[in-house]
Design an enzyme around this catalytic site. Structure first.
Site, PDB file in Angstrom:
ATOM      1  N   SER A  51       1.316   4.490 -31.772  1.00 48.51           N
ATOM      2  CA  SER A  51       0.959   3.313 -32.256  1.00 48.51           C
ATOM      3  C   SER A  51       2.453   2.712 -33.672  1.00 48.51           C
ATOM      4  O   SER A  51       2.701   2.576 -33.784  1.00 48.51           O
ATOM      5  CB  SER A  51       0.050   2.057 -32.609  1.00 48.51           C
ATOM      6  OG  SER A  51      -1.288   3.341 -33.586  1.00 48.51           O
ATOM      7  N   CYS A  81      -4.562   1.308 -25.707  1.00 42.96           N
ATOM      8  CA  CYS A  81      -5.300   2.031 -26.571  1.00 42.96           C
ATOM      9  C   CYS A  81      -3.672   2.019 -27.717  1.00 42.96           C
ATOM     10  O   CYS A  81      -4.167   1.453 -28.721  1.00 42.96           O
ATOM     11  CB  CYS A  81      -4.420   4.210 -25.677  1.00 42.96           C
ATOM     12  SG  CYS A  81      -4.698   4.989 -26.734  1.00 42.96           S
ATOM     13  N   HIS A 175      -6.757   4.023 -20.599  1.00 45.89           N
ATOM     14  CA  HIS A 175      -5.717   4.053 -20.051  1.00 45.89           C
ATOM     15  C   HIS A 175      -5.152   3.691 -18.100  1.00 45.89           C
ATOM     16  O   HIS A 175      -6.042   4.521 -18.180  1.00 45.89           O
ATOM     17  CB  HIS A 175      -4.522   4.925 -19.966  1.00 45.89           C
ATOM     18  CG  HIS A 175      -4.937   5.282 -21.664  1.00 45.89           C
ATOM     19  ND1 HIS A 175      -3.310   5.645 -22.159  1.00 45.89           N
ATOM     20  CD2 HIS A 175      -4.699   5.781 -22.440  1.00 45.89           C
ATOM     21  CE1 HIS A 175      -2.956   6.061 -22.960  1.00 45.89           C
ATOM     22  NE2 HIS A 175      -4.401   6.126 -23.444  1.00 45.89           N
ATOM     23  N   GLU A 177      -3.670   2.560 -16.386  1.00 48.06           N
ATOM     24  CA  GLU A 177      -2.615   3.230 -15.697  1.00 48.06           C
ATOM     25  C   GLU A 177      -2.305   4.367 -14.660  1.00 48.06           C
ATOM     26  O   GLU A 177      -1.560   4.647 -14.306  1.00 48.06           O
ATOM     27  CB  GLU A 177      -1.181   2.317 -16.688  1.00 48.06           C
ATOM     28  CG  GLU A 177      -0.801   3.394 -17.766  1.00 48.06           C
ATOM     29  CD  GLU A 177      -2.388   3.202 -18.420  1.00 48.06           C
ATOM     30  OE1 GLU A 177      -2.892   2.337 -18.943  1.00 48.06           O
ATOM     31  OE2 GLU A 177      -1.445   4.289 -19.960  1.00 48.06           O
TER      32      GLU A 177
END
Ligand code: GLN
Length: 201
Positions: A51, A81, A175, A177
């Site tokens: 981040s 996240c 996550h 994905e």
């Protein structure tokens, strides 16, 4: 309704996996790196990654203010996240003064679940998702310390908040994905569709 266009903020992180998951959830998925590209999407995913890096690059690419403006204006946005950290109005991390986009009235603790080698998978029950729990992949994941009155907690793991929604903003510590299960992306694309339909009334 026409297929919604959903962007993935493509500055750093696992962009490709989100593009694939969004396409499986029946969205037109495309990477977003420039303000002009942001202007063209109906919704946006902010991926996992790092981040502080995403935040610095967003500022460098002139995206931080346009992102804040679109989120404030109600564009559906989903952060996973590091993306969750980007959507927090406040973060707890004594080491960094990193800037966030904000949008969810929550306080997020970075790296709360421990270091990279303490990453884990766990079944997570998500409010609004039917059927079996979602397999959550937690990689140096944050958790939510607390939420304000307008934010809704969608899931907890071992007493810690790991999924939150406030209006059109959605965030998960984990996550989705990275698994073949695209129900979180379907939930989000549903939010994008609803928002687009409400806008065209
Ligand atoms: N710990 C990372 C951060 O602070 C997030 C990790 C991730 O996105 N998997 O940005």
């Amino acid at each position: 309704m026409t297929t919604p266009v959903v962007g993935v903020l493509a500055l750093q992180g696992d962009v490709r996996e989100h593009l694939i998951a969004l396409a499986s959830a029946d969205a037109l998925a495309r990477p977003v790196r420039r303000p002009e590209e942001l202007a063209e999407v109906d919704g946006l995913v902010i991926p996992g990654g790092e981040s502080t890096t995403i935040s610095k690059l967003a500022a460098l690419f002139g995206l931080l203010e346009p992102l804040r403006a679109r989120v404030r204006a109600g564009m559906p946005v989903y952060g996973t996240c590091a993306g969750m950290i980007m959507l927090a109005d406040k973060i707890l991390d004594p080491r960094s003064e990193q800037e966030t986009v904000g949008g969810i009235d929550m306080i997020v603790r970075r790296n709360a679940f421990g270091r990279q080698n303490e990453s884990f998978e766990a079944a997570v029950d998500i409010a609004g998702i039917e059927g079996a729990p979602v397999e959550g992949v937690f990689i140096r994941a944050p958790w939510v310390e607390s939420v304000g009155a307008s934010a809704e907690v969608l899931a907890e793991h071992e007493g810690h908040i790991v999924a939150v929604r406030q209006g059109n903003a959605l965030a998960t510590s984990f996550h989705p994905e990275l698994t073949g299960d695209h129900r979180m992306h379907e939930l989000f694309v549903g939010m994008v569709r609803e928002n687009a339909a409400a806008g065209s009334l």
